[in-house]
Design an enzyme around this catalytic site. Structure first.
Site, mmCIF file in Angstrom:
data_model
loop_
_atom_site.group_PDB
_atom_site.id
_atom_site.type_symbol
_atom_site.label_atom_id
_atom_site.label_comp_id
_atom_site.label_asym_id
_atom_site.label_seq_id
_atom_site.Cartn_x
_atom_site.Cartn_y
_atom_site.Cartn_z
ATOM 1 N N ASN A 19 0.779 -1.319 -0.097
ATOM 2 C CA ASN A 19 0.067 0.005 -0.031
ATOM 3 C C ASN A 19 0.629 1.177 -0.114
ATOM 4 O OD1 ASN A 19 -2.195 1.515 -0.014
ATOM 5 N ND2 ASN A 19 -3.211 0.393 1.851
ATOM 6 N N ILE A 20 0.195 2.338 -0.158
ATOM 7 C CA ILE A 20 0.906 3.965 -0.056
ATOM 8 C C ILE A 20 1.558 3.670 1.250
ATOM 9 C CG2 ILE A 20 0.457 6.161 -0.012
ATOM 10 C CD1 ILE A 20 -1.832 5.652 -2.032
ATOM 11 N N ARG A 45 7.260 -1.300 -7.201
ATOM 12 C CA ARG A 45 5.949 -1.534 -8.063
ATOM 13 C C ARG A 45 6.020 -1.907 -9.419
ATOM 14 N NH1 ARG A 45 1.730 -0.654 -5.261
ATOM 15 N NH2 ARG A 45 1.096 0.971 -3.710
ATOM 16 N N GLU A 88 10.586 3.868 -7.597
ATOM 17 C CA GLU A 88 9.399 4.331 -8.575
ATOM 18 C C GLU A 88 9.761 5.648 -9.011
ATOM 19 O OE1 GLU A 88 4.906 3.558 -7.631
ATOM 20 O OE2 GLU A 88 5.773 4.798 -6.181
HETATM 21 N N1 DCP Z 1 0.112 5.982 -7.305
HETATM 22 C C1 DCP Z 1 -1.073 5.881 -7.914
HETATM 23 N N2 DCP Z 1 -1.331 4.642 -8.953
HETATM 24 C C2 DCP Z 1 -0.232 3.981 -9.275
HETATM 25 C C3 DCP Z 1 0.969 4.023 -8.442
HETATM 26 C C4 DCP Z 1 1.098 5.135 -7.429
HETATM 27 O O1 DCP Z 1 -2.092 6.632 -7.986
HETATM 28 N N3 DCP Z 1 -0.370 3.109 -10.261
HETATM 29 C C5 DCP Z 1 0.234 7.000 -6.335
HETATM 30 C C6 DCP Z 1 -0.324 6.718 -5.033
HETATM 31 C C7 DCP Z 1 0.584 7.557 -4.070
HETATM 32 C C8 DCP Z 1 1.819 7.829 -4.998
HETATM 33 O O2 DCP Z 1 1.539 7.504 -6.603
HETATM 34 O O3 DCP Z 1 0.131 8.705 -3.852
HETATM 35 C C9 DCP Z 1 3.051 7.119 -4.776
HETATM 36 O O4 DCP Z 1 2.541 5.576 -4.274
HETATM 37 P P1 DCP Z 1 3.395 4.177 -3.960
HETATM 38 O O5 DCP Z 1 2.579 3.755 -3.009
HETATM 39 O O6 DCP Z 1 3.641 3.538 -5.063
HETATM 40 O O7 DCP Z 1 4.712 4.958 -3.415
HETATM 41 P P2 DCP Z 1 5.083 5.463 -1.746
HETATM 42 O O8 DCP Z 1 5.902 6.670 -1.924
HETATM 43 O O9 DCP Z 1 3.803 5.845 -1.194
HETATM 44 O O10 DCP Z 1 5.787 4.098 -1.323
HETATM 45 P P3 DCP Z 1 6.388 3.723 0.024
HETATM 46 O O11 DCP Z 1 5.648 4.834 1.121
HETATM 47 O O12 DCP Z 1 5.902 2.475 0.385
HETATM 48 O O13 DCP Z 1 7.691 3.883 -0.083
#
Ligand code: DCP
Length: 230
Positions: A28-29, A104, A51
């Site tokens: 998850n985010i 991802r 990412e």
């Molecule tokens: N996002 C999205 N659609 C996707 C991939 C990501 O809407 N196909 C969005 C969700 C978040 C942002 O992009 O607002 C980054 O999401 P991730 O969960 O991929 O990355 P994080 O930085 O939150 O990951 P972590 O905190 O686990 O390192």
């Protein structure tokens, strides 16, 4: 035509045969994917691909991530199209390392974000159909290597707190409900195996643990990655 000649005439997929053992980091985010990736910096023979959020935040001066959250009915579709393109670039990027670890994948866009956006009414049926046609075409023509998925499993409440603490400005309006929905779509895909290839191995780690306590979980993943890639 015999089966043999048909097999010979199948044109190879783009990026077929040039990809190493590939690990996808999902969750998850706010589940800690970036931190997990950084842990593998110390190994030489790994190609680490984080990412490309910064690219989504600046597409010719437009912050697509921000637009996607602010005006989702209009921008979710172009945003996911762009995410898919940037993911394909990572999936097909050549490397001479023996392991590739990606934050991802095309699969989480397709099976988690896009499915969820369709289910909650953000994506119009027509937009959803266009994306499905793209995914089907990609599946037929581009090779996506996926040997192991590491699922950083969390509870929505924990990642909601982390997201608020991290305070990425684009995410300021993301409610707990959205993280609950994304949690269900990750579980459906990676635990209940309702989507995607059910034969791809999934390693599930407890990512509710904080940084001081997650070391043993990282070790477990190192063992799986290095054992499987030999
Ligand atoms: N996002 C999205 N659609 C996707 C991939 C990501 O809407 N196909 C969005 C969700 C978040 C942002 O992009 O607002 C980054 O999401 P991730 O969960 O991929 O990355 P994080 O930085 O939150 O990951 P972590 O905190 O686990 O390192």
């Amino acid at each position: 035509r015999t089966i043999k000649t048909m097999a010979l005439t199948r044109s190879p997929k783009y990026a077929e045969n040039n990809q190493p053992f590939t690990v996808l980091i999902e969750g998850n985010i706010g589940s800690g994917k970036t931190t997990f990736l950084n842990h593998f910096n110390k190994f030489d023979d790994i190609c680490l691909l984080s990412e490309p959020v910064e690219r989504w935040q600046d597409v010719g001066g437009c912050n697509l991530l921000d637009l996607m959250y602010k005006e989702s009915n209009r921008w979710a579709m172009p945003f996911q199209t762009y995410v898919t393109l940037t993911m394909l670039e990572m999936h097909t990027k050549p490397t001479d390392k023996s392991v590739k670890i990606m934050e991802r994948s095309l699969f989480s866009s397709r099976y988690c974000f896009v499915e969820n956006m369709y289910a909650n009414g953000t994506l119009h049926k027509g937009m959803y159909q266009i994306l499905q046609d793209w995914y089907r075409f990609i599946e037929k023509s581009i090779h996506i290597q996926a040997d192991l998925i590491v699922y950083l499993r969390t509870s929505p409440e924990v990642v909601f707190e982390r997201m608020k603490t991290r305070a990425r400005s684009e995410e300021s309006c993301v409610p707990l409900k959205y993280l609950e929905e994304l949690h269900v779509s990750h579980e459906d895909w990676l635990v209940h195996r309702k989507r995607g290839n059910p034969n791809t191995p999934v390693l599930i780690l407890n990512a509710d643990l904080d940084l001081e306590n997650i070391g043993s979980e990282y070790k477990r993943s190192e063992d799986s990655i290095f054992k499987a890639s030999i």
